[in-house]
Design a protein around this motif. Structure first.
Motif, short mmCIF file in Angstrom:
data_model
loop_
_atom_site.label_atom_id
_atom_site.label_comp_id
_atom_site.label_asym_id
_atom_site.label_seq_id
_atom_site.Cartn_x
_atom_site.Cartn_y
_atom_site.Cartn_z
N UNK A 1 -6.02 -6.73 -7.31
CA UNK A 1 -7.03 -7.71 -6.92
C UNK A 1 -6.70 -8.32 -5.55
N UNK A 2 -5.44 -8.68 -5.39
CA UNK A 2 -5.01 -9.33 -4.15
C UNK A 2 -5.20 -8.39 -2.95
N UNK A 3 -4.81 -7.11 -3.13
CA UNK A 3 -4.92 -6.16 -2.02
C UNK A 3 -6.37 -5.83 -1.71
N UNK B 1 0.86 -1.19 0.00
CA UNK B 1 0.00 0.00 0.00
C UNK B 1 0.89 1.24 0.00
N UNK B 2 0.62 2.15 -0.96
CA UNK B 2 1.44 3.35 -1.06
C UNK B 2 0.96 4.40 -0.04
N UNK C 1 -17.82 -1.87 1.75
CA UNK C 1 -17.73 -2.11 0.31
C UNK C 1 -16.34 -1.68 -0.21
N UNK C 2 -15.83 -2.47 -1.13
CA UNK C 2 -14.55 -2.12 -1.75
C UNK C 2 -14.76 -2.03 -3.26
N UNK C 3 -14.36 -0.91 -3.84
CA UNK C 3 -14.56 -0.72 -5.29
C UNK C 3 -13.19 -0.62 -5.99
N UNK C 4 -12.94 -1.54 -6.90
CA UNK C 4 -11.64 -1.52 -7.63
C UNK C 4 -11.79 -1.30 -9.14
#
Lengths: 301, 274
Positions: free
Chosen positions: A143-145, A96-97, A157-160
């Motif tokens: 995807x992995x993170x 994570x940056x 909720x996570x939006x990628x």
């Protein structure tokens, strides 16, 4: 043994003579030199333009991929402290940056401006959850993170933007493959064109080469000035190609930026000096090899 | 004692019947006359061509078992009609081609057995003059001569001195800055002769040197060759010019269809008996 000693003496004493011969040859065969240098310049300019465009395209797509972010929303009604704690947990994940928490009120104000009908529906207070913007180091870990983040507490909720991401990555891979194949084909073609140009220069001087042989010049004495000439032609062609690319490249990028602001970041990532170095190296190496290979034919006794 | 040159190696002659301390270089071997060939005028041999044949890929035989011996300091004309094998014979001497069979020895060096890397060093010992002059077109007269010296590693100071001497000998000092295309045919041939002489060659080979010149200029050129011969250089000149051959009264070797049909001292262009 006697002959060996003689050859060694000639080599040492004649360096100045051989360089002098090379430059006299270039000056006295001006027209052929011009033909060779212009052919090399144009070939290297085409190759260079293609390489730069491909590097730019790669750079651009990589940059677009790197811009992909993960949007994380807390569960509705979660307090600011929970959002902060979640941000800390996300930061601890490797890859994570940075993580920033968006201002909830500001987001709501924006939302209301965009959807005034919700205000009229009689909503009370700010219904939005806290939103976290997560930037990652490597785009291919997206995807992995996102899966790891989804598993954390208080995450609703996570939006990628998975589908868009996949399409951009596929496009980037296609561009890489095409550019690699293109560079290889163009490199072979350029080497062929340049060695042909040098061969023609030598063909025009075959009588001269023959006379040199007849007056007792060794193959080394004939070959060295011609290889130096090849290097000079290749380097001079590279210099012209560099000027063409600097002028032409700047104009093309400027025009593209005017048409589409998205190309604002379009750059090969190669500095002017870096480009000059690679072009000079390519020109000199192709010039030297082209001369060496072509001369071999004329020196066969 | 030894009638065949076949046993000669280019740089070392060793024979079981000769004590080791008496082994000699080919040139000295020739000069002391122990090779056993029929040495003309009791002089040392400069050119020895033995049973040489040249056959081209298309089956044409340019030379057929030709043998020629030329002594040091001789002036020899090689005459014959076109296609008789004159140029082929000369080319064999400066290793511009190899014979199909036979041996060629020039100034003690076995040209036929020579490694390709040694050929430039043979050519430096010979001066060759061509019908078409073969001057480097991009260099002026001075530079053409300097090139022949610089390729063998002569010091610049020596180059200046030597060029001055040779240009004076051929009478071309005033045209040293001219390029070949600015010279007349006679001047170009003088420049070519100057280049051939620049390394003090032991043999001067001239392949139809007057072929492109008018009779007066041709005569001047041949006079120049004679002067060079008087200074001690062996001169071998292939020509079609009957007036010159008849006027010079030198040794004449006549070739016909690749064979020596006449070898006459103080000969004429045509066979005196015919």
């Amino acid at each position: 043994m006697k002959i060996r000693v003689r050859i060694k003496t000639v080599n040492l004493r004649n360096i100045e003579f051989l360089i002098e011969e090379a430059f006299t040859g270039i000056v006295r065969n001006g027209l052929m030199a011009f033909a060779s240098i212009s052919t090399i310049a144009l070939s290297l300019a085409v190759l260079g333009a293609f390489v730069l465009a491909m590097m730019g395209a790669n750079h651009f797509t990589t940059e677009q991929i790197d811009r992909f972010e993960i949007a994380v929303f807390t569960v509705p009604g979660a307090a600011k402290a929970k959002a902060d704690a979640l941000a800390d947990s996300i930061r601890k994940i490797e890859g994570i940056k940075d993580v920033s928490i968006l201002d909830r009120d500001e987001e709501y104000a924006k939302f209301k401006r965009e959807r005034p009908d919700f205000e009229s529906a009689g909503l009370l207070g700010n219904p939005l959850p806290y939103a976290l913007r997560v930037r990652i180091v490597k785009a291919d870990q997206l995807t992995m993170l996102s899966t790891k983040i989804r598993a954390l507490a208080d995450v609703d909720h996570v939006n990628v933007g998975q589908e868009t991401y996949k399409r951009v990555v596929a496009l980037a891979n296609a561009i890489r493959a095409i550019s690699f194949a293109g560079v290889i084909i163009l490199l072979i073609t350029t080497a062929f064109i340049i060695s042909n140009a040098i061969r023609l220069t030598l063909y025009a001087r075959r009588r001269e080469i023959r006379i040199m042989q007849l007056v007792g010049a060794t193959n080394h004495t004939i070959r060295t000035p011609l290889v130096i000439e090849g290097i000079v032609f290749g380097s001079a062609g590279a210099l012209v190609a560099w000027i063409l690319l600097r002028l032409g490249g700047g104009y093309v990028v400027h025009s593209a930026q005017r048409i589409t602001p998205m190309f604002g970041s379009f750059s090969s990532g190669l500095s002017g000096a870096g480009l000059a170095f690679w072009l000079l190296l390519a020109g000199a190496v192709i010039g030297a090899i082209g001369s060496l290979v072509s001369i071999r034919r004329f020196l066969k006794d | 004692m030894f009638r065949d040159f076949g046993f000669i190696k280019p740089h070392n002659i060793v024979h079981p019947e000769i004590p080791k301390h008496q082994h000699l270089s080919p040139s000295r071997f020739a000069s002391v006359g122990v090779l056993g060939y029929n040495c003309p005028r009791e002089k040392s041999v400069m050119i020895y061509v033995k049973d040489v044949s040249v056959e081209y890929a298309n089956g044409v035989r340019a030379l057929k078992d030709t043998s020629v011996t030329i002594s040091k300091g001789e002036f020899v004309f090689v005459v014959g009609s076109t296609g008789s094998g004159k140029s082929t014979l000369l080319k064999l001497l400066y290793r511009d081609m190899l014979p199909t069979a036979g041996t060629v020895i020039v100034d003690g060096e076995n040209v036929t057995a020579m490694k390709p890397s040694a050929v430039p060093f043979l050519r430096r010992k010979l001066g060759v003059v061509y019908q078409d002059f073969k001057l480097l077109p991009q260099k002026n007269v001075w530079e053409n001569l300097a090139f022949a010296l610089r390729v063998i590693g002569t010091k610049p100071k020596e180059v200046h001195k030597r060029i001055g001497e040779v240009l004076e000998l051929v009478g071309l000092t005033h045209r040293c800055d001219s390029f070949p295309n600015q010279l007349s045919g006679g001047e170009q041939q003088r420049a070519a002769i100057a280049r051939a002489l620049i390394n003090n060659p032991t043999v001067l080979i001239a392949d139809e040197p007057t072929g492109n010149l008018d009779p007066t200029t041709s005569w001047d050129i041949v006079q120049l060759l004679e002067q060079i011969n008087i200074r001690g250089t062996t001169v071998l000149c292939a020509t079609h010019d009957s007036q010159i051959v008849d006027g010079m009264k030198k040794r004449v070797i006549q070739l016909e269809a690749g064979e020596v049909i006449r070898d006459e001292n103080k000969g004429a262009y045509q066979n005196s008996e015919s």
